[in-house]
Design a protein around this motif. Structure first.
Motif, PDB file in Angstrom:
ATOM      1  N   SER A  51      13.171  17.954   1.353  1.00 26.28           N
ATOM      2  CA  SER A  51      13.095  17.888   0.013  1.00 26.28           C
ATOM      3  C   SER A  51      14.331  18.071  -1.023  1.00 26.28           C
ATOM      4  N   GLN A  87       6.690  16.744  -4.650  1.00 26.32           N
ATOM      5  CA  GLN A  87       5.783  17.314  -3.520  1.00 26.32           C
ATOM      6  C   GLN A  87       4.396  17.675  -3.835  1.00 26.32           C
ATOM      7  N   ASP A 164       8.425  12.172  -1.801  1.00 28.57           N
ATOM      8  CA  ASP A 164       8.220  13.745  -1.110  1.00 28.57           C
ATOM      9  C   ASP A 164       6.610  13.961  -0.659  1.00 28.57           C
ATOM     10  N   GLU A 165       6.443  13.853   0.313  1.00 28.80           N
ATOM     11  CA  GLU A 165       5.068  14.183   0.892  1.00 28.80           C
ATOM     12  C   GLU A 165       4.188  13.502  -0.260  1.00 28.80           C
TER      13      GLU A 165
HETATM   14 MG    MG Z   1       9.922  19.814   1.498  1.00 28.18          MG
END
Ligand code: MG
Ligand code: ATP
Length: 261
Positions: A51, A87, A164-165
């Motif tokens: 991240s 995320q 991010d994910e």
């Molecule tokens: Mg992360």
């Protein structure tokens, strides 16, 4: 092909407030070049700094050393040319509805109302949320909130998408559908994408190249592999399985070493 994103010797040290020591050197010398139009996935053990890499490219954080460039320009702050899907689903504005969240950037940039409405419709359709347009984030499931974030990022039509994910909270079917959507959007628009995931299979399915990070502190890119599979891709072909096993072994080695650090 031109270079879209370039990190050279990038280090990131997080300083403890008050100067009392205990600083943490998250990244230690990241070199990474991503071509315009490339789909790049970043894998690595939890907490390694994935991240952080994304936040540096987005302009939310500044590198402690080295340089971060986007289309040749040093990154100094966030910009609408880099769309971010965070995320955490908390990244939505809780006081705005789904529709207002998605149109936020358009409103800020003074896009004419009729154009805003058309972009909003297109993006709500894309993520399957037209019926939920007047709801507030607190009324949505985790997966729905992630889809609002994706629509919000795409609405600005950024040249670079930083994700991010984004699908971590989605059920398997929705996740599959969203993966297909992202590949479709990417192949139609040729945006440059950095996509972080914990899911090796997802990375192989999506990426042109996959970067694997070492564990922290002072994390680096351990290896970069090209995905030699033609699209549309199929799971469980011998090439897929071979790549999966190799990536899995690399990440496992880092994760085990982390336990012994
Ligand atoms: Mg992360
Ligand atoms: N603002 C901050 N201040 C201090 N330390 C931070 C800060 N942001 C991140 N860190 C530390 O830097 C390291 C990398 O964090 P980062 O969130 O980038 O990891 P990650 O690879 O994205 O992890 P995950 O897979 O769990 O999402 C972690 O040890 C984290 O505690």
């Amino acid at each position: 092909m031109s270079v879209a994103i370039e990190l050279a010797g990038v280090a990131k040290r997080f300083e403890r407030a008050g100067g009392a020591g205990g600083d943490y050197q998250a990244l230690g010398g990241i070199d990474l070049t991503i071509e315009e139009g490339e789909f790049f996935c970043l894998l690595g053990p939890t907490g390694c700094g994935k991240s952080t890499v994304l936040h540096l490219v987005a302009g939310f954080e500044q590198a402690s050393a080295g340089s971060v460039r986007v289309f040749g320009e040093a990154v100094e702050k966030p910009d609408a040319d880099r769309g971010v899907v965070f995320q955490t689903e908390l990244a939505l504005f809780p006081w705005l509805t789904v529709a207002e969240n998605v149109s936020f950037g358009l409103r800020m940039r003074g896009v004419p109302a009729a154009e805003q409405a058309a972009i909003l419709e297109r993006n709500l359709d894309l993520v399957g949320l037209p019926k939920h347009r007047d709801k507030f984030p607190r009324e949505l499931s985790g997966g729905m909130k992630q889809r609002v974030q994706i629509a919000r990022a795409l609405a600005n039509d950024p040249r670079i998408l930083l994700m991010d994910e984004p699908f971590g909270a989605l059920d398997a079917q929705t996740r599959r559908r969203m993966q297909e959507e992202v590949v479709r959007i990417w192949s139609e628009t040729r945006k440059t994408v950095i996509f972080i995931t914990h899911d090796i299979g997802e990375a192989i399915w999506l990426a042109d190249r996959i970067g694997v990070m070492t564990r922290g502190p002072a994390a680096r890119i351990k290896e970069i592999v090209e995905v030699p599979l033609k699209r549309p891709r199929h799971n469980m072909t011998p090439e897929y399985v071979e790549l999966y096993n190799a990536l899995s072994a690399t990440i496992q080695a880092e994760a085990e070493a982390m336990l012994n650090d």
